[in-house]
Design a protein around this motif. Structure first.
Motif, PDB file in Angstrom:
ATOM      1  N   ARG A  44       5.153 -16.493  11.903  1.00 50.94           N
ATOM      2  CA  ARG A  44       3.953 -15.986  11.227  1.00 50.94           C
ATOM      3  C   ARG A  44       4.481 -14.900  10.078  1.00 50.94           C
ATOM      4  N   ALA A  45       4.889 -13.828  10.625  1.00 51.67           N
ATOM      5  CA  ALA A  45       5.258 -12.562   9.792  1.00 51.67           C
ATOM      6  C   ALA A  45       6.411 -12.038  10.504  1.00 51.67           C
ATOM      7  N   VAL A  46       6.856 -10.789   9.683  1.00 50.40           N
ATOM      8  CA  VAL A  46       7.908 -10.311  10.019  1.00 50.40           C
ATOM      9  C   VAL A  46       7.806  -9.827  11.458  1.00 50.40           C
ATOM     10  N   THR A  47       6.643  -9.482  11.861  1.00 49.83           N
ATOM     11  CA  THR A  47       6.422  -8.964  13.190  1.00 49.83           C
ATOM     12  C   THR A  47       6.916  -9.977  14.318  1.00 49.83           C
ATOM     13  N   GLN A  52      -2.495 -21.035   5.872  1.00 48.52           N
ATOM     14  CA  GLN A  52      -3.941 -21.150   6.261  1.00 48.52           C
ATOM     15  C   GLN A  52      -4.121 -20.559   7.751  1.00 48.52           C
ATOM     16  N   TYR A  53      -2.766 -20.729   8.635  1.00 46.92           N
ATOM     17  CA  TYR A  53      -2.822 -20.236  10.031  1.00 46.92           C
ATOM     18  C   TYR A  53      -2.081 -19.011  10.167  1.00 46.92           C
ATOM     19  N   SER A  54      -1.684 -18.357   9.034  1.00 52.64           N
ATOM     20  CA  SER A  54      -0.496 -17.162   9.431  1.00 52.64           C
ATOM     21  C   SER A  54      -0.931 -16.177  10.205  1.00 52.64           C
ATOM     22  N   TYR A  55      -2.370 -15.820  10.181  1.00 50.19           N
ATOM     23  CA  TYR A  55      -3.000 -14.634  10.933  1.00 50.19           C
ATOM     24  C   TYR A  55      -3.201 -15.311  12.457  1.00 50.19           C
ATOM     25  N   LEU A  56      -3.312 -16.413  12.787  1.00 51.05           N
ATOM     26  CA  LEU A  56      -3.918 -16.852  13.973  1.00 51.05           C
ATOM     27  C   LEU A  56      -3.005 -16.994  15.215  1.00 51.05           C
TER      28      LEU A  56
END
Ligand code: ADP
Length: 160
Positions: free
Chosen positions: A90-93, A122-126
């Motif tokens: 999703r992200a670097v984290t 659309q779902y990268s925060y999820l």
């Protein structure tokens, strides 16, 4: 034959997970969604519930099966003759942890490779955690999980 496993807790399964399942099923010949029986994690849904939710959602994909496993992923993969691991980024984290796990698994068994699919924008925060956080306060989770699961999730928090 490229047999892959998409392992995770899926507590509960979200649109983000389903997106990764759909996309990876098009890349590999056979995809096993592996639901981890993690004894140290307190899960909202039982192992059986998590498996049956994903089975229901993936029943129309001919090359996708759902199974539960416990213990080391590499051991389970040997058992089912899978050599690819699918993970979502999703992200670097996510990156640091995922890199470490992927490399450790490769050291354990050099035939094993990990493939990362970048999360759909659309779902990268999820995450399952976000779903639980919102649901626990009776928030709207209709953009996070498939409709049939909304009430099941609220029910866990005694929310009608
Ligand atoms: P784990 O406890 O193994 O991280 P999760 O069920 O949280 O299990 O996640 C399983 C996999 O799905 C992980 O690779 C995670 O990065 C990925 N994932 C989770 N949510 C999303 C999302 N919204 N989009 C893409 N991938 C995701």
């Amino acid at each position: 034959m490229r047999k892959a496993i998409y392992p995770g807790s899926f507590d509960p399964v979200t649109f983000g997970h389903l997106d990764i399942i759909e996309r990876s099923a098009q890349i590999v010949d056979e995809l096993v969604v592996g639901v981890l029986n993690n004894r140290s994690k307190n899960s909202l849904f039982s192992l059986e519930e998590r498996v049956s939710m994903i089975k229901e959602m993936t029943k129309d994909y001919p090359n996708v099966t759902v199974a539960s496993f416990e213990g080391l992923l590499v051991d389970y993969m040997r058992e089912i003759h899978a050599t690819l691991i699918i993970r979502g980024l999703r992200a670097v984290t996510d990156f640091e942890y995922e890199l470490q796990i992927a490399q450790s698994n490769h050291v354990q068994n050099s035939e094993i490779e990990t493939i990362f699919l970048t999360a759909n924008l659309q779902y990268s925060y999820l995450s399952s955690t976000i779903v639980k956080e919102f649901a626990s306060y009776g928030g709207d989770i209709s953009k996070f999980v498939p409709k049939p699961y909304i009430d099941k999730i609220y029910k866990k928090y005694n929310i009608k």
